[in-house]
Design a protein around this motif. Structure first.
Motif, PDB file in Angstrom:
ATOM      1  N   VAL A  79       7.609  -2.411 -11.620  1.00 42.18           N
ATOM      2  CA  VAL A  79       7.456  -3.971 -11.385  1.00 42.18           C
ATOM      3  C   VAL A  79       7.925  -4.311 -10.428  1.00 42.18           C
ATOM      4  N   ARG A  80       9.212  -4.245 -10.400  1.00 39.96           N
ATOM      5  CA  ARG A  80      10.379  -4.880  -9.411  1.00 39.96           C
ATOM      6  C   ARG A  80       9.969  -4.165  -8.108  1.00 39.96           C
ATOM      7  N   VAL A  81       9.448  -3.012  -7.913  1.00 42.78           N
ATOM      8  CA  VAL A  81       9.253  -2.241  -6.604  1.00 42.78           C
ATOM      9  C   VAL A  81       7.910  -2.953  -5.982  1.00 42.78           C
ATOM     10  N   TYR A  82       6.847  -3.451  -6.830  1.00 42.02           N
ATOM     11  CA  TYR A  82       5.864  -4.019  -6.598  1.00 42.02           C
ATOM     12  C   TYR A  82       6.073  -5.445  -6.079  1.00 42.02           C
ATOM     13  N   LYS A  99       0.676  -1.204   0.218  1.00 40.70           N
ATOM     14  CA  LYS A  99      -0.070   0.110  -0.057  1.00 40.70           C
ATOM     15  C   LYS A  99       0.997   1.263  -0.011  1.00 40.70           C
ATOM     16  N   LYS A 100       2.036   1.118   0.520  1.00 39.36           N
ATOM     17  CA  LYS A 100       2.981   2.397   0.633  1.00 39.36           C
ATOM     18  C   LYS A 100       3.511   2.686  -0.981  1.00 39.36           C
ATOM     19  N   VAL A 101       3.923   1.503  -1.587  1.00 38.81           N
ATOM     20  CA  VAL A 101       4.177   1.591  -3.021  1.00 38.81           C
ATOM     21  C   VAL A 101       3.003   2.074  -3.802  1.00 38.81           C
ATOM     22  N   ILE A 102       2.059   1.657  -3.667  1.00 37.00           N
ATOM     23  CA  ILE A 102       0.679   2.157  -4.459  1.00 37.00           C
ATOM     24  C   ILE A 102       0.485   3.673  -4.103  1.00 37.00           C
ATOM     25  N   SER A 103       0.660   4.005  -3.010  1.00 39.41           N
ATOM     26  CA  SER A 103       0.437   5.515  -2.537  1.00 39.41           C
ATOM     27  C   SER A 103       1.641   6.276  -3.445  1.00 39.41           C
ATOM     28  N   ARG A 119       4.498   7.305 -18.907  1.00 39.64           N
ATOM     29  CA  ARG A 119       3.663   6.370 -18.005  1.00 39.64           C
ATOM     30  C   ARG A 119       3.867   4.778 -18.477  1.00 39.64           C
ATOM     31  N   THR A 120       4.262   4.461 -19.294  1.00 38.25           N
ATOM     32  CA  THR A 120       4.628   3.287 -19.538  1.00 38.25           C
ATOM     33  C   THR A 120       6.040   2.926 -19.081  1.00 38.25           C
ATOM     34  N   ALA A 121       6.802   3.972 -18.845  1.00 44.17           N
ATOM     35  CA  ALA A 121       8.175   3.688 -18.340  1.00 44.17           C
ATOM     36  C   ALA A 121       7.968   3.557 -16.717  1.00 44.17           C
TER      37      ALA A 121
END
Length: 206
Positions: free
Chosen positions: A93-96, A11-15, A85-87
């Motif tokens: 991806v790796r962060v998620y 959730k931190k990463v999503i934010s 946006r794509t970049a």
């Protein structure tokens, strides 16, 4: 049962990701608003050209060319924004993955096998205790009852009466139409948050 929050890091990463996306969204809104303005200017320009004299038409055509140039620049900026946006998605991806891997450790604290084993033990021991108590009470009176019911004269007069006093009759009632009380498939469904179809809450159970 109170559940721990699983997706703390995720959730931190999503934010964090959404905050960066919001910047792109604001830029896109501004660029699209500018495009609308330019389209309105172009419409007015073309209308003005219809009844304009030569010198005015030259000025208006130069103005229209400038509007087209600005439009091309904005469209290019919108394309670049889409690439950004794509970049950003690719970068996250790796962060998620790292965040979800870290959060996934929490699920190990909830073991459905241990829960099933616990309640299987509790269910069988409770039933066995009742059954044992019933059989104990049966044995207390069985000899005295048998002395009467198994007497040859009684058996001759009431040949089927002895069948009414049998240890099998004195145990907890159990009516179950399925092969097992809980199947493995039902437990697997429960681990996905789904209850078996037709499952009813027993009276007195909250």
């Amino acid at each position: 049962m109170e559940m721990k929050e699983i997706f703390v890091e995720t959730k931190k990463v999503i934010s964090e990701y959404k905050a960066k996306v919001e910047v792109f969204d604001n830029q896109e809104d501004s660029l699209k608003a500018e495009l609308v303005k330019l389209q309105e200017e172009m419409t007015a320009n073309l209308l003005d050209q219809e009844g304009a004299g030569l010198s005015d038409r030259i000025y208006l055509k130069a103005q229209a060319k400038e509007i087209n140039n600005k439009t091309d620049i904005i469209n290019t900026m919108l394309e670049e924004l889409e690439e950004a946006r794509t970049a950003l998605k690719l970068a996250y991806v790796r962060v998620y993955q790292d965040a979800m891997r870290q959060d996934g450790r929490v699920t190990g604290e909830y073991n459905a096998t241990e829960i099933a084993d616990k309640y299987r033990y509790l269910m069988l021991t409770e039933i066995a205790e009742i059954g044992k108590a019933m059989q104990s009470q049966y044995r207390e009176v069985s000899w005295d009852i048998d002395e009467v019911l198994r007497d040859s004269a009684v058996l001759k007069e009431y040949p089927r009466l002895i069948e009414t006093f049998d240890s099998e009759r004195y145990r907890p009632s159990f009516g179950w139409m399925f092969k097992s009380v809980v199947s493995k498939d039902e437990v697997f469904s429960a681990t996905r948050g789904m209850l078996p179809q037709g499952l009813k809450q027993p009276k007195g159970v909250k």
